[in-house]
Design a protein around this motif. Structure first.
Motif, PDB file in Angstrom:
ATOM      1  N   MET A  49       0.847  -1.177   0.000  1.00 42.96           N
ATOM      2  CA  MET A  49       0.000   0.000   0.000  1.00 42.96           C
ATOM      3  C   MET A  49       0.892   1.239   0.000  1.00 42.96           C
ATOM      4  N   ILE A  50       0.469   2.256  -0.698  1.00 39.11           N
ATOM      5  CA  ILE A  50       1.178   3.534  -0.723  1.00 39.11           C
ATOM      6  C   ILE A  50       0.280   4.591  -0.106  1.00 39.11           C
ATOM      7  N   ILE A  51       0.833   5.313   0.874  1.00 36.33           N
ATOM      8  CA  ILE A  51       0.122   6.411   1.524  1.00 36.33           C
ATOM      9  C   ILE A  51       0.907   7.679   1.236  1.00 36.33           C
TER      10      ILE A  51
ATOM     11  N   GLY B 175       6.019  13.466   1.270  1.00 39.35           N
ATOM     12  CA  GLY B 175       6.476  12.323   0.487  1.00 39.35           C
ATOM     13  C   GLY B 175       5.461  11.207   0.465  1.00 39.35           C
ATOM     14  N   LYS B 176       5.950   9.964   0.542  1.00 36.35           N
ATOM     15  CA  LYS B 176       5.046   8.813   0.525  1.00 36.35           C
ATOM     16  C   LYS B 176       5.589   7.704   1.406  1.00 36.35           C
ATOM     17  N   ILE B 177       4.657   6.887   1.892  1.00 41.78           N
ATOM     18  CA  ILE B 177       4.981   5.722   2.699  1.00 41.78           C
ATOM     19  C   ILE B 177       4.585   4.493   1.897  1.00 41.78           C
TER      20      ILE B 177
ATOM     21  N   VAL C  72       9.794   4.929   3.840  1.00 39.05           N
ATOM     22  CA  VAL C  72       9.323   6.306   3.700  1.00 39.05           C
ATOM     23  C   VAL C  72      10.238   7.003   2.709  1.00 39.05           C
ATOM     24  N   ARG C  73       9.656   7.604   1.692  1.00 42.33           N
ATOM     25  CA  ARG C  73      10.427   8.375   0.714  1.00 42.33           C
ATOM     26  C   ARG C  73      10.053   9.839   0.862  1.00 42.33           C
TER      27      ARG C  73
ATOM     28  N   ASN D   9      15.406   8.234   2.032  1.00 42.82           N
ATOM     29  CA  ASN D   9      14.597   7.046   2.271  1.00 42.82           C
ATOM     30  C   ASN D   9      14.807   6.588   3.705  1.00 42.82           C
ATOM     31  N   LEU D  10      13.724   6.284   4.394  1.00 40.54           N
ATOM     32  CA  LEU D  10      13.780   5.713   5.732  1.00 40.54           C
ATOM     33  C   LEU D  10      13.126   4.345   5.653  1.00 40.54           C
ATOM     34  N   GLN D  11      13.735   3.355   6.277  1.00 35.19           N
ATOM     35  CA  GLN D  11      13.202   2.011   6.193  1.00 35.19           C
ATOM     36  C   GLN D  11      13.235   1.373   7.571  1.00 35.19           C
TER      37      GLN D  11
END
Length: 78
Positions: free
Chosen positions: A1-3, A8-10, A19-20, A28-30
């Motif tokens: 799913m993209i939020i 940015g977007k999750i 997270v971008r 980018n966070l992962q």
């Protein structure tokens, strides 16, 4: 799913969240699901563990609830 949120977007799966952040830096966070905490009221996602330590404020409670539903973890109320 993209939020999508303001910054940015999750991208969420059953195992991890990426997270971008928009912008030239291409941040980018992962994190694995086990390392996440969702905090109600402040609409914050935190990741702590295995050398990870970051937090992210979402735009709304609805986004936080969508993420919680997708990854299957409870929202914490402080």
């Amino acid at each position: 799913m993209i939020i999508e949120f303001e910054q940015g977007k999750i991208i969420a799966t059953q195992h991890e969240v990426v997270v971008r952040i928009n912008g030239n830096a291409r941040i980018n966070l992962q994190a694995q699901i086990d390392e996440l905490t969702l905090i109600a009221g402040a609409n914050v996602v935190t990741a702590v563990g295995s050398g990870i330590n970051w937090s992210l404020k979402l735009d709304s409670n609805e986004q936080l609830q969508l993420l919680a539903d997708e990854i299957g973890i409870a929202i914490t109320c402080y």
